[in-house]
Write a protein that holds these residues in place. Structure first.
Motif, PDB file in Angstrom:
ATOM      1  N   ARG A 189       0.833  -1.209   0.000  1.00 22.52           N
ATOM      2  CA  ARG A 189       0.000   0.000   0.000  1.00 22.52           C
ATOM      3  C   ARG A 189       0.867   1.258   0.000  1.00 22.52           C
ATOM      4  N   CYS A 190       1.925   1.247   0.778  1.00 26.35           N
ATOM      5  CA  CYS A 190       2.816   2.410   0.810  1.00 26.35           C
ATOM      6  C   CYS A 190       3.419   2.686  -0.557  1.00 26.35           C
ATOM      7  N   GLN A 191       3.805   1.635  -1.270  1.00 27.59           N
ATOM      8  CA  GLN A 191       4.379   1.805  -2.601  1.00 27.59           C
ATOM      9  C   GLN A 191       3.329   2.272  -3.604  1.00 27.59           C
ATOM     10  N   ASP A 192       2.117   1.729  -3.502  1.00 31.05           N
ATOM     11  CA  ASP A 192       1.069   2.063  -4.465  1.00 31.05           C
ATOM     12  C   ASP A 192       0.553   3.484  -4.302  1.00 31.05           C
ATOM     13  N   TYR A 193       0.486   3.971  -3.063  1.00 34.22           N
ATOM     14  CA  TYR A 193      -0.155   5.260  -2.801  1.00 34.22           C
ATOM     15  C   TYR A 193       0.779   6.314  -2.226  1.00 34.22           C
ATOM     16  N   GLY A 194       2.043   5.975  -2.032  1.00 33.23           N
ATOM     17  CA  GLY A 194       2.970   6.952  -1.487  1.00 33.23           C
ATOM     18  C   GLY A 194       2.713   7.277  -0.028  1.00 33.23           C
ATOM     19  N   LEU A 195       2.364   6.263   0.751  1.00 31.03           N
ATOM     20  CA  LEU A 195       2.038   6.453   2.164  1.00 31.03           C
ATOM     21  C   LEU A 195       3.269   6.254   3.041  1.00 31.03           C
ATOM     22  N   ASP A 196       3.182   6.758   4.264  1.00 30.77           N
ATOM     23  CA  ASP A 196       4.187   6.507   5.290  1.00 30.77           C
ATOM     24  C   ASP A 196       3.576   5.647   6.379  1.00 30.77           C
ATOM     25  N   ALA A 197       4.362   4.763   6.943  1.00 32.55           N
ATOM     26  CA  ALA A 197       3.925   3.960   8.086  1.00 32.55           C
ATOM     27  C   ALA A 197       5.097   3.836   9.050  1.00 32.55           C
ATOM     28  N   ALA A 198       4.777   3.529  10.298  1.00 36.50           N
ATOM     29  CA  ALA A 198       5.800   3.373  11.314  1.00 36.50           C
ATOM     30  C   ALA A 198       5.538   2.110  12.117  1.00 36.50           C
ATOM     31  N   VAL A 199       6.598   1.605  12.748  1.00 34.00           N
ATOM     32  CA  VAL A 199       6.511   0.414  13.584  1.00 34.00           C
ATOM     33  C   VAL A 199       7.005   0.769  14.987  1.00 34.00           C
ATOM     34  N   LEU A 200       6.222   0.383  15.983  1.00 35.30           N
ATOM     35  CA  LEU A 200       6.647   0.512  17.369  1.00 35.30           C
ATOM     36  C   LEU A 200       7.038  -0.865  17.895  1.00 35.30           C
ATOM     37  N   ARG A 201       8.137  -0.919  18.637  1.00 31.81           N
ATOM     38  CA  ARG A 201       8.513  -2.142  19.336  1.00 31.81           C
ATOM     39  C   ARG A 201       8.453  -1.868  20.843  1.00 31.81           C
ATOM     40  N   LEU A 202       7.602  -2.623  21.548  1.00 30.09           N
ATOM     41  CA  LEU A 202       7.548  -2.558  23.000  1.00 30.09           C
ATOM     42  C   LEU A 202       8.180  -3.824  23.548  1.00 30.09           C
ATOM     43  N   THR A 242      -0.329   2.879  10.590  1.00 34.68           N
ATOM     44  CA  THR A 242      -0.525   3.209   9.181  1.00 34.68           C
ATOM     45  C   THR A 242      -0.749   4.711   9.019  1.00 34.68           C
ATOM     46  N   ASP A 243      -0.517   5.212   7.794  1.00 35.65           N
ATOM     47  CA  ASP A 243      -0.682   6.651   7.528  1.00 35.65           C
ATOM     48  C   ASP A 243      -0.064   7.477   8.636  1.00 35.65           C
ATOM     49  N   ASN A 244       1.178   7.208   8.918  1.00 31.87           N
ATOM     50  CA  ASN A 244       1.863   7.908  10.012  1.00 31.87           C
ATOM     51  C   ASN A 244       2.276   9.307   9.564  1.00 31.87           C
ATOM     52  N   HIS A 245       1.814  10.318  10.272  1.00 28.42           N
ATOM     53  CA  HIS A 245       2.184  11.691   9.950  1.00 28.42           C
ATOM     54  C   HIS A 245       1.966  12.570  11.173  1.00 28.42           C
ATOM     55  N   ASN A 246       2.523  13.760  11.114  1.00 31.48           N
ATOM     56  CA  ASN A 246       2.356  14.773  12.160  1.00 31.48           C
ATOM     57  C   ASN A 246       2.694  14.251  13.556  1.00 31.48           C
ATOM     58  N   GLY A 247       3.773  13.476  13.629  1.00 32.09           N
ATOM     59  CA  GLY A 247       4.227  13.020  14.933  1.00 32.09           C
ATOM     60  C   GLY A 247       3.349  11.972  15.583  1.00 32.09           C
ATOM     61  N   HIS A 248       2.520  11.283  14.792  1.00 35.01           N
ATOM     62  CA  HIS A 248       1.596  10.303  15.376  1.00 35.01           C
ATOM     63  C   HIS A 248       2.335   9.175  16.086  1.00 35.01           C
ATOM     64  N   ALA A 249       3.450   8.713  15.534  1.00 36.58           N
ATOM     65  CA  ALA A 249       4.187   7.611  16.156  1.00 36.58           C
ATOM     66  C   ALA A 249       4.674   7.993  17.543  1.00 36.58           C
ATOM     67  N   GLU A 250       5.209   9.186  17.683  1.00 42.03           N
ATOM     68  CA  GLU A 250       5.713   9.615  18.985  1.00 42.03           C
ATOM     69  C   GLU A 250       4.569   9.789  19.984  1.00 42.03           C
ATOM     70  N   GLN A 251       3.460  10.336  19.526  1.00 44.03           N
ATOM     71  CA  GLN A 251       2.302  10.505  20.409  1.00 44.03           C
ATOM     72  C   GLN A 251       1.791   9.153  20.897  1.00 44.03           C
ATOM     73  N   THR A 252       1.694   8.193  19.988  1.00 43.21           N
ATOM     74  CA  THR A 252       1.209   6.868  20.368  1.00 43.21           C
ATOM     75  C   THR A 252       2.200   6.175  21.296  1.00 43.21           C
ATOM     76  N   ARG A 253       3.478   6.316  20.999  1.00 44.42           N
ATOM     77  CA  ARG A 253       4.512   5.718  21.856  1.00 44.42           C
ATOM     78  C   ARG A 253       4.399   6.238  23.293  1.00 44.42           C
ATOM     79  N   GLN A 254       4.228   7.535  23.437  1.00 42.04           N
ATOM     80  CA  GLN A 254       4.158   8.113  24.777  1.00 42.04           C
ATOM     81  C   GLN A 254       2.880   7.702  25.491  1.00 42.04           C
ATOM     82  N   ARG A 255       1.782   7.643  24.772  1.00 43.66           N
ATOM     83  CA  ARG A 255       0.516   7.238  25.387  1.00 43.66           C
ATOM     84  C   ARG A 255       0.584   5.799  25.880  1.00 43.66           C
TER      85      ARG A 255
END
Length: 292
Positions: A189-202, A242-255
Motif C-alpha cells: 500500500r505504501c508503494q502504491d499510494y505513497g504512504l508513510d507507516a511506522a513500527v513501534l517495538r515494545l 498506518t498513515d503515520n504523519h504529524n508526529g503520530h508515532a511519537e504521540q502513540t509511543r508516549q501514550r
C-alpha cells in the motif's frame, strides 16, 4: 471474478498510463504523489528519461508544482516557448520539450499529486481542443478510482487483521508469521499510494502472563482501528501505525508508555519507519527479550 481480489490499483494505473501513451504519445507518463517537499513517482510508463517508480524529486522544482497553482497551461506542446515552465528548476536536470499535467485530489478534496507526461521534444499535435477534453475525461476517471481506493484502505486493513489466522494463543495478537504477512501488505500500500507507516517495538523483561495480557489490552485500547499489533515472543510486542504523519508515532509511543506505567508494567518502546523491503522482519526480534 471479484475485480478487487484479482487486480491492484497499481495495475489499473499502469493500464491507464499505457493507454494514454498509445493515444496521445509523449515519451513517459507518471502518476505522482506530492508529499511535503517531495515529488514521488508512484507509477512510471514509457522511455526517454532515467526515471522509475519510487524515485523522489523536489516538488518545488517540478513543472507540476506550477501547474497545480494554475500558473501554466494544462498542455504545453513546447515548454521552451512557455515562460512559466521553461525556467522551472527541473528543466535544468531533464530535457523537457513538451509537458502535460493535471492535478489529482484525494477523497478529502486535498491535493494528492498529478497525472503528468513528459517528452524531450516539442509535440505540436497536442495543441488541440479534442485532445484537451479527452485528457480531462481520463484524468477524472483516474481521480475517481484513486478516491475510491484511498477511501477503502482502512477497511482493507481491518479485514486483513481479523482474517489473519496466524496468532499468538495467549494474547490473540498476530504472531511472527501473521505479522510478516501484514507488514508486506502494508508495504505494498505504501508503494502504491505513497504512504508513510511506522513500527513501534515494545519490550520488557521477564513479564508474567498477566502482565503480557495487560500490555496486549493497553495496545488494543490505545491504537486506531486501522493500526495492527503483534506479539513476537520473548516479551516483545509490535504495533504497525498506518498513515503515520504529524508526529503520530511519537504521540502513540508516549501514550502507551504512560498507560503501562500506570499499570505498573515497565516497558521500553522504540519507533522506526516501516521499511519497504518485502519479507523483512520489523522490528528485528530480540531473542533474549531483554530490555537493551
Amino acid at each position: 471474478m471479484d475485480w478487487g481480489k484479482s487486480h491492484s490499483f497499481a495495475e489499473f494505473v499502469d493500464t491507464q498510463l499505457l493507454d494514454l501513451q498509445s493515444r496521445f504519445g509523449m515519451a513517459m507518463w507518471f502518476l505522482t504523489r506530492q508529499r511535503g517537499e517531495n515529488w514521488l513517482l508512484l507509477n512510471v510508463r514509457g522511455q526517454g528519461y532515467d526515471l522509475e517508480r519510487g524515485d523522489v524529486l523536489l516538488w518545488r522544482d517540478s513543472i507540476c508544482h506550477r501547474r497545480v497553482r494554475d500558473q501554466g497551461p494544462l498542455i504545453c506542446p513546447d515548454v521552451g516557448a512557455e515562460p512559466l515552465y521553461r525556467d522551472a528548476p527541473i528543466t535544468r536536470q531533464l530535457p523537457i520539450g513538451a509537458y502535460l499535467g493535471m492535478p489529482l485530489r484525494d477523497q478529502d478534496g486535498q491535493l494528492f499529486g498529478t497525472l503528468c507526461a513528459l517528452d524531450p521534444a516539442p509535440q505540436p499535435q497536442l495543441d488541440q481542443s479534442p485532445v484537451r477534453e479527452a485528457l480531462r475525461r481520463q484524468c477524472h476517471l483516474l481521480e475517481t478510482a484513486l478516491m475510491w481506493n484511498l477511501a477503502g484502505l482502512d477497511q482493507q486493513r481491518i479485514t486483513a487483521f481479523f482474517e489473519e489466522q496466524s496468532r499468538d494463543p495467549d494474547t490473540d495478537l498476530l504472531d511472527q508469521v501473521g505479522w510478516m504477512r501484514i507488514l508486506d501488505q502494508e508495504r505494498q500500500r505504501c508503494q502504491d499510494y505513497g504512504l508513510d507507516a511506522a513500527v513501534l517495538r515494545l519490550h520488557g523483561a521477564a513479564l508474567t502472563p498477566e502482565q503480557r495480557g495487560l500490555v496486549a489490552d493497553s495496545i488494543a485500547a490505545l491504537i486506531r482501528h486501522q493500526d495492527m499489533a503483534a506479539y513476537l515472543g520473548h516479551d516483545q510486542f509490535a504495533v504497525l501505525l498506518t498513515d503515520n504523519h504529524n508526529g503520530h508515532a511519537e504521540q502513540t509511543r508516549q501514550r502507551l508508555l504512560d498507560a503501562l506505567n500506570a499499570k505498573g508494567v515497565l516497558m521500553r518502546c522504540d519507533a522506526e519507519p516501516l521499511s519497504l523491503v518485502r519479507g523483512q522482519m520489523q522490528p528485528e526480534v530480540l531473542l533474549d527479550g531483554a530490555m537493551h
